[in-house]
Write an enzyme that holds these catalytic residues in place. Structure first.
Site, PDB file in Angstrom:
ATOM      1  N   ASP B 182       0.846  -1.200   0.000  1.00  0.00           N
ATOM      2  CA  ASP B 182       0.000   0.000   0.000  1.00  0.00           C
ATOM      3  C   ASP B 182       0.882   1.251   0.000  1.00  0.00           C
ATOM      4  O   ASP B 182       0.580   2.240  -0.676  1.00  0.00           O
ATOM      5  CB  ASP B 182      -0.910   0.010   1.231  1.00  0.00           C
ATOM      6  N   HIS B 209      -5.377  -3.218   5.760  1.00  0.00           N
ATOM      7  CA  HIS B 209      -4.902  -3.628   4.429  1.00  0.00           C
ATOM      8  C   HIS B 209      -6.062  -4.168   3.590  1.00  0.00           C
ATOM      9  O   HIS B 209      -6.030  -5.302   3.103  1.00  0.00           O
ATOM     10  CB  HIS B 209      -3.795  -4.674   4.588  1.00  0.00           C
TER      11      HIS B 209
END
Lengths: 346, 347
Positions: B182, B209
């Site tokens: 990410d 996440h």
């Protein structure tokens, strides 16, 4: 790990000359370089695409295959490194994929299954290589070509014939990638001689299949006094059969992919450094050569702005290596001629 | 490229201090022996991850485990001329040997998403896999640093913690959900929009996440850009949150992010190894047990050291838009955490 990549560019620029080196060492100071991978969705192509995306010398990465490349490109494009990534799928996009390429790496084709030799791949892979090279001649005739598709001993001659027919052939720009044989020779030598593998150098000459692979352990550094003649024979055989070792361990699931991607990335990086003017870039590669009576032969070559700057001789060979050299020539000659014949008849 | 790898070890040692050890010969042999195990090493992420870990000179021993295929992957990777000794292990009966003595265990095992699936849709299959792998970790290498990649990370990290608690081996400083991809995506997308070299960019990403639980903090991005409008920031936020889905759709049923995930996993594992080796100032974002919010697990910057997490850093100042995103993500993240805890306690 990202910091290593920046340091690679710094050292490339530093080696390129004092005044050039005083400029800001950002990856943007390195020249723009486009690299195309033909076969980028395959077993070698995908990890090779990853490694080339991590290389700060690459400003544009073009991933081509008959299918699957949009997904691979989307994946790799998210990585926070310099290269802009584009995926191209199927033949009508091959030209766009190739245009403007400085280096074209070709891992396309099918891999061996247990019991097969690299030559058994000839029928399928020869046709693939021929059509990819026809496109290279049309869309990026001045590119450096790194041939991985097996059997390299034949596909490199095929490429040269296709380029000759198109009137674009430059023997300084065509390389059969033998770097994995060098990598294996270094690893196996380090293991037996008990020296740190990162310190080892071993030239490997000849070709890229079985006994045509001739590692020159007599020239290995650091020198080891602990290796017997039996050790050298075993190391030679293991280097020659390294690919088969992996094919058998994968039991039908393919051949070396990850180590081949690494070797391919190392060699492409050397080509890029050479193109960028970094001095003293020397790698073993299967090239057009007058070092022996064969038209193509692998030996150390110096890489530069035009591709091959110099093809080095073999250096001094031990008696065992001289014997190996004579033994490999008939097979290598036959493989080269098979490639030339295919290209001329198809 | 090999020279980069040696320089990594050199710089790691150099940063370790001015004492005699730093003045020692900077060969990769001066770095401590470190064993890394990859569980799921024959898979889409596991294979390129195995390659990248083999290239890391901090690794002296690389154990590749999966239910099948690992002897071939190990043979392949073992030919590479770098420090790590490689061994392949296939089948559950070899899991213990694969794990014994591991300093870091990276877990990419499990199934990936297909188009239309959320990471939570993977829960039923991957929860069971993670539970049994963690049971083995508790038995064979309870002090290892664990890097969880298997999705849904928001649930599999809590599952791991419960398994370790039950075994009496839990150390909250050693358990990490890998959110590095990410961060990688946020940096890449920001660099593209702000027209800055990607290699220069830093952007923290906090929360979790999955989807909206991924909260990139572009207000803290460096170098700062004056050219980005609020619309740009919203678009960047959404693209970072949906980055995984973007790849799942581009792969059209052939899988999810593998190469970029391998890269991110290798970056984070490398940071853990540097921390274990005593390198100072190793800071990465990660999903860890945390008290910076009321949720039991939360991703933020953490400082890594000899014991794993040395310090969980706070979120820093948030823009109004980020504060809103922060409040919005909490219910989903809380639910995912509780789903993981519940699964572990009932199975």
């Amino acid at each position: 790990m990202r910091s290593f990549l920046v340091r690679s560019v710094e050292s490339a620029l530093r080696r390129g000359g004092a005044s050039y080196g005083r400029r800001l060492f950002s990856s943007d100071a390195a020249p723009e370089r486009k690299v195309a991978i033909l076969g980028a969705a395959g077993g070698i192509g995908q990890p090779l695409a990853l490694l080339m995306k991590l290389n700060p010398l690459v400003s544009s990465l073009s991933l081509y295959d008959i299918a699957g490349t949009p997904g691979v490109a989307a994946d790799v494009s998210h990585i926070n490194t310099r290269a802009q990534v584009a995926g191209y799928a199927c033949e009508d996009q091959l030209g766009t994929a190739l245009e403007g390429s400085d280096v074209v790496i070709i891992p396309a084709g099918v891999p061996r299954k247990p019991g097969m030799t690299r030559d058994d791949l000839f029928k399928i892979n020869a046709g693939i290589v021929k059509s990819l090279c026809t496109a290279i001649a049309k869309y990026c005739p001045n590119a450096v070509v790194n041939m991985i598709s097996n059997p390299v001993n034949s596909t490199v001659p095929i490429a040269s014939e296709v380029f000759k027919k198109a009137g674009t052939y430059d023997e300084k720009k065509l390389f059969g990638v033998t770097t994995l044989d060098v990598v294996r020779a270094k690893t196996f030598y380090a293991g037996k001689a008990k020296v740190p593998v990162a310190d080892v150098n071993v030239p490997v000459v000849g070709g890229h299949a079985g006994i045509t692979i001739l590692p020159l352990f007599s020239q290995a550094t650091p020198v080891s006094n602990d290796l017997s003649h039996e050790d050298i024979k075993a190391l030679t055989k293991r280097t020659q059969d390294g690919g088969t070792e992996v094919v058998e361990a994968k039991a039908g699931k393919g051949s070396a992919t990850l180590s081949m991607a690494y070797a391919g990335a190392i060699f492409a990086d050397a080509c890029l450094k050479g193109l960028n003017g970094a001095p003293d870039i020397v790698e073993c590669s299967f090239v057009q050569s007058s070092v022996t009576e064969l038209p193509f032969f692998a030996s150390k070559v110096k890489l530069g702005k035009n591709g091959v700057e110099e093809v080095f001789g073999l250096g001094s060979l031990s008696d065992y290596e001289k014997e190996g050299l004579e033994n490999l020539k008939p097979e290598l000659k036959a493989s080269i001629e098979k490639g030339i014949k295919f290209a001329q008849e198809n």
